[in-house]
Structures are given as C-alpha cells and as structure tokens.
Design a protein around this motif. Structure first.
Motif, PDB file in Angstrom:
ATOM      1  N   SER A 224       0.823  -1.224   0.000  1.00  0.00           N
ATOM      2  CA  SER A 224       0.000   0.000   0.000  1.00  0.00           C
ATOM      3  C   SER A 224       0.859   1.277   0.000  1.00  0.00           C
ATOM      4  N   HIS A 225       2.119   1.173   0.468  1.00  0.00           N
ATOM      5  CA  HIS A 225       2.987   2.345   0.508  1.00  0.00           C
ATOM      6  C   HIS A 225       3.588   2.645  -0.869  1.00  0.00           C
ATOM      7  N   SER A 226       3.494   1.688  -1.787  1.00  0.00           N
ATOM      8  CA  SER A 226       4.283   1.773  -3.017  1.00  0.00           C
ATOM      9  C   SER A 226       3.803   2.887  -3.947  1.00  0.00           C
TER      10      SER A 226
ATOM     11  N   ALA B 227      20.220  -7.077   4.621  1.00  0.00           N
ATOM     12  CA  ALA B 227      20.690  -8.234   3.842  1.00  0.00           C
ATOM     13  C   ALA B 227      19.503  -8.952   3.221  1.00  0.00           C
ATOM     14  N   GLY B 228      18.447  -8.184   2.903  1.00  0.00           N
ATOM     15  CA  GLY B 228      17.277  -8.766   2.252  1.00  0.00           C
ATOM     16  C   GLY B 228      17.410  -8.707   0.742  1.00  0.00           C
ATOM     17  N   GLY B 229      16.289  -8.822   0.054  1.00  0.00           N
ATOM     18  CA  GLY B 229      16.300  -8.851  -1.408  1.00  0.00           C
ATOM     19  C   GLY B 229      16.921  -7.598  -2.005  1.00  0.00           C
ATOM     20  N   ALA B 230      16.587  -6.444  -1.471  1.00  0.00           N
ATOM     21  CA  ALA B 230      17.109  -5.193  -2.043  1.00  0.00           C
ATOM     22  C   ALA B 230      18.609  -5.059  -1.797  1.00  0.00           C
ATOM     23  N   ALA B 231      19.054  -5.445  -0.601  1.00  0.00           N
ATOM     24  CA  ALA B 231      20.482  -5.323  -0.277  1.00  0.00           C
ATOM     25  C   ALA B 231      21.330  -6.152  -1.232  1.00  0.00           C
TER      26      ALA B 231
ATOM     27  N   TYR C 102      26.057  -4.899   7.386  1.00  0.00           N
ATOM     28  CA  TYR C 102      25.536  -5.032   8.758  1.00  0.00           C
ATOM     29  C   TYR C 102      24.038  -5.321   8.699  1.00  0.00           C
ATOM     30  N   ASN C 103      23.635  -6.427   9.315  1.00  0.00           N
ATOM     31  CA  ASN C 103      22.212  -6.787   9.316  1.00  0.00           C
ATOM     32  C   ASN C 103      21.831  -7.328  10.686  1.00  0.00           C
ATOM     33  N   ARG C 104      20.561  -7.094  11.072  1.00  0.00           N
ATOM     34  CA  ARG C 104      20.063  -7.600  12.359  1.00  0.00           C
ATOM     35  C   ARG C 104      20.343  -9.096  12.488  1.00  0.00           C
ATOM     36  N   THR C 105      20.049  -9.845  11.426  1.00  0.00           N
ATOM     37  CA  THR C 105      20.306 -11.288  11.437  1.00  0.00           C
ATOM     38  C   THR C 105      21.653 -11.530  10.744  1.00  0.00           C
ATOM     39  N   VAL C 106      22.666 -11.780  11.546  1.00  0.00           N
ATOM     40  CA  VAL C 106      24.031 -11.826  10.996  1.00  0.00           C
ATOM     41  C   VAL C 106      24.192 -12.959   9.979  1.00  0.00           C
ATOM     42  N   ASP C 107      23.548 -14.085  10.240  1.00  0.00           N
ATOM     43  CA  ASP C 107      23.700 -15.226   9.325  1.00  0.00           C
ATOM     44  C   ASP C 107      23.207 -14.890   7.912  1.00  0.00           C
ATOM     45  N   ARG C 108      22.174 -14.049   7.869  1.00  0.00           N
ATOM     46  CA  ARG C 108      21.655 -13.657   6.549  1.00  0.00           C
ATOM     47  C   ARG C 108      22.698 -12.799   5.811  1.00  0.00           C
ATOM     48  N   ALA C 109      23.364 -11.928   6.557  1.00  0.00           N
ATOM     49  CA  ALA C 109      24.425 -11.102   5.950  1.00  0.00           C
ATOM     50  C   ALA C 109      25.574 -11.992   5.473  1.00  0.00           C
TER      51      ALA C 109
ATOM     52  N   ALA D 131      19.352  -0.372   3.330  1.00  0.00           N
ATOM     53  CA  ALA D 131      18.535  -1.310   2.544  1.00  0.00           C
ATOM     54  C   ALA D 131      17.727  -2.203   3.480  1.00  0.00           C
ATOM     55  N   THR D 132      17.527  -1.736   4.729  1.00  0.00           N
ATOM     56  CA  THR D 132      16.555  -2.423   5.592  1.00  0.00           C
ATOM     57  C   THR D 132      15.191  -1.796   5.323  1.00  0.00           C
ATOM     58  N   ARG D 133      14.160  -2.389   5.892  1.00  0.00           N
ATOM     59  CA  ARG D 133      12.844  -1.779   5.702  1.00  0.00           C
ATOM     60  C   ARG D 133      12.558  -0.716   6.760  1.00  0.00           C
TER      61      ARG D 133
ATOM     62  N   LEU E 149      17.121   3.575   0.801  1.00  0.00           N
ATOM     63  CA  LEU E 149      16.314   2.982  -0.270  1.00  0.00           C
ATOM     64  C   LEU E 149      14.830   3.214  -0.032  1.00  0.00           C
ATOM     65  N   VAL E 150      14.485   3.422   1.233  1.00  0.00           N
ATOM     66  CA  VAL E 150      13.077   3.635   1.574  1.00  0.00           C
ATOM     67  C   VAL E 150      12.644   5.008   1.051  1.00  0.00           C
ATOM     68  N   TYR E 151      11.419   5.108   0.634  1.00  0.00           N
ATOM     69  CA  TYR E 151      10.871   6.392   0.177  1.00  0.00           C
ATOM     70  C   TYR E 151       9.416   6.451   0.625  1.00  0.00           C
ATOM     71  N   GLY E 152       8.865   7.628   0.585  1.00  0.00           N
ATOM     72  CA  GLY E 152       7.446   7.785   0.902  1.00  0.00           C
ATOM     73  C   GLY E 152       6.963   9.079   0.294  1.00  0.00           C
TER      74      GLY E 152
HETATM   75  P1  NAP Z   1      13.278  -7.752   2.732  1.00  0.00           P
HETATM   76  O1  NAP Z   1      13.843  -8.743   1.784  1.00  0.00           O
HETATM   77  O2  NAP Z   1      12.042  -8.092   3.488  1.00  0.00           O
HETATM   78  O3  NAP Z   1      14.464  -7.382   3.784  1.00  0.00           O
HETATM   79  C1  NAP Z   1      14.166  -6.566   4.887  1.00  0.00           C
HETATM   80  C2  NAP Z   1      15.447  -6.091   5.543  1.00  0.00           C
HETATM   81  O4  NAP Z   1      15.079  -5.221   6.639  1.00  0.00           O
HETATM   82  C3  NAP Z   1      16.282  -7.218   6.158  1.00  0.00           C
HETATM   83  O5  NAP Z   1      17.634  -6.860   6.108  1.00  0.00           O
HETATM   84  C4  NAP Z   1      15.759  -7.233   7.597  1.00  0.00           C
HETATM   85  O6  NAP Z   1      16.671  -7.759   8.541  1.00  0.00           O
HETATM   86  C5  NAP Z   1      15.619  -5.755   7.859  1.00  0.00           C
HETATM   87  N1  NAP Z   1      14.703  -5.492   8.957  1.00  0.00           N
HETATM   88  C6  NAP Z   1      13.365  -5.709   8.980  1.00  0.00           C
HETATM   89  N2  NAP Z   1      12.857  -5.349  10.187  1.00  0.00           N
HETATM   90  C7  NAP Z   1      13.914  -4.920  10.938  1.00  0.00           C
HETATM   91  C8  NAP Z   1      14.044  -4.414  12.264  1.00  0.00           C
HETATM   92  N3  NAP Z   1      12.979  -4.286  13.080  1.00  0.00           N
HETATM   93  N4  NAP Z   1      15.277  -4.047  12.700  1.00  0.00           N
HETATM   94  C9  NAP Z   1      16.370  -4.161  11.899  1.00  0.00           C
HETATM   95  N5  NAP Z   1      16.311  -4.645  10.629  1.00  0.00           N
HETATM   96  C10 NAP Z   1      15.088  -5.001  10.153  1.00  0.00           C
HETATM   97  O7  NAP Z   1      12.945  -6.372   2.008  1.00  0.00           O
HETATM   98  P2  NAP Z   1      13.684  -5.755   0.714  1.00  0.00           P
HETATM   99  O8  NAP Z   1      13.008  -6.212  -0.513  1.00  0.00           O
HETATM  100  O9  NAP Z   1      15.139  -5.997   0.871  1.00  0.00           O
HETATM  101  O10 NAP Z   1      13.348  -4.194   0.876  1.00  0.00           O
HETATM  102  C11 NAP Z   1      13.959  -3.425   1.903  1.00  0.00           C
HETATM  103  C12 NAP Z   1      13.503  -1.958   1.784  1.00  0.00           C
HETATM  104  O11 NAP Z   1      14.055  -1.365   0.613  1.00  0.00           O
HETATM  105  C13 NAP Z   1      11.991  -1.792   1.686  1.00  0.00           C
HETATM  106  O12 NAP Z   1      11.588  -0.689   2.472  1.00  0.00           O
HETATM  107  C14 NAP Z   1      11.753  -1.488   0.226  1.00  0.00           C
HETATM  108  O13 NAP Z   1      10.595  -0.702  -0.006  1.00  0.00           O
HETATM  109  C15 NAP Z   1      13.025  -0.706  -0.114  1.00  0.00           C
HETATM  110  N6  NAP Z   1      13.342  -0.777  -1.552  1.00  0.00           N
HETATM  111  C16 NAP Z   1      13.275   0.375  -2.282  1.00  0.00           C
HETATM  112  C17 NAP Z   1      13.585   0.346  -3.611  1.00  0.00           C
HETATM  113  C18 NAP Z   1      13.534   1.606  -4.411  1.00  0.00           C
HETATM  114  O14 NAP Z   1      13.434   1.531  -5.643  1.00  0.00           O
HETATM  115  N7  NAP Z   1      13.625   2.762  -3.796  1.00  0.00           N
HETATM  116  C19 NAP Z   1      13.950  -0.855  -4.238  1.00  0.00           C
HETATM  117  C20 NAP Z   1      14.013  -2.007  -3.469  1.00  0.00           C
HETATM  118  C21 NAP Z   1      13.695  -1.951  -2.121  1.00  0.00           C
HETATM  119  P3  NAP Z   1      16.573  -9.332   8.967  1.00  0.00           P
HETATM  120  O15 NAP Z   1      17.311 -10.085   7.895  1.00  0.00           O
HETATM  121  O16 NAP Z   1      17.244  -9.359  10.290  1.00  0.00           O
HETATM  122  O17 NAP Z   1      15.103  -9.681   9.027  1.00  0.00           O
END
Ligand code: NAP
Length: 280
Positions: free
Chosen positions: A20-22, A134-138, A156-163, A195-197, A222-225
């Motif tokens: 919904s934020h997109s 260290a999620g999909g965007a990272a 640096y990521n909350r879940t180190v193993d994922r990083a 690149a965290t959410r 990477l976050v925007y609004g």
């Molecule tokens: P994702 O795969 O769900 O990864 C989420 C990331 O956020 C993971 O590293 C996760 O850490 C971390 N995280 C979540 N909750 C946390 C918390 N409470 N404390 C610390 N770390 C936390 O998501 P994604 O696809 O990588 O997207 C990440 C963000 O980038 C989103 O906000 C997305 O909208 C934005 N993005 C923007 C663009 C753009 O074009 N501007 C493109 C891509 C993505 P863990 O591994 O520890 O869960």
C-alpha cells in the motif's frame, strides 16, 4: 494522456506485502500513458504461498510485473529463465513471459547504480561503504556497488547469518560482515546505504544512530514515501548529504518498463509523476 482500459489492456502487477505504501503504480501508469502503451499497473498484496501461482497466472494471461518485499528471493526461485543479475544476487524484482517461459530480472542493480551516480555526481569507485540490511534489495545494492568498483563494503544486518549468506553468494575480498554494531560504530564510511525496511513505518527506529557515525560522507536510504524518510532527515540534520529511494524507484522502474514493453522508458515523465504525487 490518460490510459483507456479495454479488453486488450495488459495487466502489470506489483506483488508483495505490504504494497500500500508503493508509488510504483503512480510512476508506471504515468509511463504507460507517456509512452502510449496499452497497460495498467496495479498493486496486489499476497502471501508467500500465493506468490508463485500469481506470477505464473499473470504471465500466462500475457501480463508481467514487479515483486517487492519480502519476496524477491522467493521470486528468483519461481522464474524459469534468470537474468545474470538474478543468478548473481538470488533476488528477482521483475518478471514477464517470453516464448512461453517465465523470465526474471533484478532491475534494482542498475536502478541503484544510476540513482547513486545521480546523487553523488559520479560512480562510487574506490569508496568505503556501509550497507545496512541483507534482504532482497540489499543483494542488488551489493552487486551494484561491487560492479562500480568500491574499495570495501561493510555489511551489517540484524540477522548476521543472513548477511553472511549474502556475502558468500555475492561478496568476495571486498566485503566484510559486521557481527555487532560495535564493528561499525567508529568506522569511516564515504557512503552509508539503508537497505533495511526501517523507516518505512514512521514509528520505526532509525536503522543506525547517525550521531554515532562521525565520518559518514553521504547517506542513501532505499526507503521512500510521500515525505522525506526519518533517516534522510536525521542525516541532513547531522550535516550529511542524504537522499531517499525516490530516484532509485524511478530508475529501477525504467529498466523494468523496458523489459516489459521493449521500448525506452519515459524516465522524465516517471520522475515528474513521482514529484507531483509527493507535492500532493
Ligand atoms: P526484505 O527482503 O524483506 O528485507 C528486509 C530487511 O530489513 C532485512 O535486512 C531485515 O533484517 C531488515 N529489517 C526488517 N525489520 C527490521 C528491524 N525491526 N530491525 C532491523 N532490521 C530489520 O525487504 P527488501 O526487498 O530488501 O526491501 C527493503 C527496503 O528497501 C523496503 O523498504 C523497500 O521498499 C526498499 N526498496 C526500495 C527500492 C527503491 O526503488 N527505492 C527498491 C528495493 C527496495 P533481517 O534479515 O534481520 O530480518
């Protein structure tokens, strides 16, 4: 020109949770109108279990789309033909059908690179970078930074193993994983990328206390609004040049548009639509 919907209109869908934020619907529908292509872009919230069948059904019906958080890694496993960037990152944000096969690309890589160059005024070659997340965007960001010749990335990521898993897959001698915040606290970084959410929800804590990062040269969130993110505001208050994910949204969307429609993306119209939406 406003798109007119008909029985021939191609559906382009954003799949994720939340969606919904997109602002992708804003820029992609503006792009369809400006380029004169017969498409409509919609956002569909779905579960991880629903993702594969939705991608296949949309593509089967001649449609295509994007995948956003938290499913980019899962989407990489669903597509049948993977671009080089999907193979390297294990993350997919763009899909379409070609020759009866479901194809996938990761346009975050090129989108991030272009947006960063626009922000810095040059490529980040030789820079030392702190990458948060260290999620999909990272994954896409890390590959882009390495392609651009950075000197070192501290991950640096909350879940180190994922990083660690991301570093093993994409990294190499230029990537180091921080196990705790203490490892990054006193570092000197030319660039910090969020690149965290965190900062998607205004109630979120900052992904990093900027006051503890004395020597950050620049910050890219990477976050925007509709408004500036808290991380960007905090960085600027600290005297650090900062930008949010708006330009990356436009640039990754432009590359995706080219994959779907086979023509150049109207980048200026996409950016203008984003700016108009933000002005309200
Ligand atoms: P994702 O795969 O769900 O990864 C989420 C990331 O956020 C993971 O590293 C996760 O850490 C971390 N995280 C979540 N909750 C946390 C918390 N409470 N404390 C610390 N770390 C936390 O998501 P994604 O696809 O990588 O997207 C990440 C963000 O980038 C989103 O906000 C997305 O909208 C934005 N993005 C923007 C663009 C753009 O074009 N501007 C493109 C891509 C993505 P863990 O591994 O520890 O869960």
């Amino acid at each position: 020109m406003k798109p007119s919907l008909s029985s021939t209109t191609r559906v382009v869908a954003l799949l994720g949770d939340p969606v919904s934020h997109s602002l992708s619907p804003v820029i992609q529908n503006a792009a369809c109108a400006a380029a004169g292509v017969d498409g409509v872009y919609v956002a569909l919230r779905c579960t991880s279990e629903q993702l594969p069948s939705l991608m296949q059904a949309i593509a089967h019906a001649g449609g295509c789309g994007n995948v956003t958080l938290p499913y980019k890694e899962r989407a990489a496993a669903v597509v049948q033909v993977r671009s080089e960037t999907v193979q390297k990152t294990g993350a997919c944000n763009t899909f379409w059908s070609d020759g009866g096969k479901l194809r996938g690309d990761n346009t975050d890589v090129e989108g991030f690179s272009r947006a960063l160059e626009r922000f810095l005024g040059r490529r980040p070659k030789g820079q030392r970078v702190l990458l948060l997340g260290a999620g999909g965007a990272a994954r896409g960001v890390l590959l882009a930074l390495l392609n651009d010749g950075v000197r070192e990335v501290m991950l640096y990521n909350r879940t180190v193993d994922r990083a660690r898993a991301v570093s093993r897959r994409i990294g190499g001698r230029h990537v180091r994983v921080a196990s705790t915040f203490n490892d990054v606290r006193d570092g000197r970084f030319d660039l910090v990328v969020n690149a965290t959410r965190l900062s998607l929800d205004p109630a979120d804590p900052l992904p990093l206390e900027l006051s503890r990062l004395e020597h950050a040269g620049a910050v890219m969130d990477l976050v925007y609004g509709r408004e500036e993110t808290r991380f960007v505001r905090a960085a600027r208050e600290f005297g650090v040049p900062a930008t949010d994910g708006g330009e990356m949204l436009v640039q990754q969307g432009a590359v995706a548009f080219e994959r779907w429609w086979g023509c150049d993306a109207p980048v200026d119209a996409m950016r203008a639509a984003l700016e108009a939406e933000r002005r309200g």
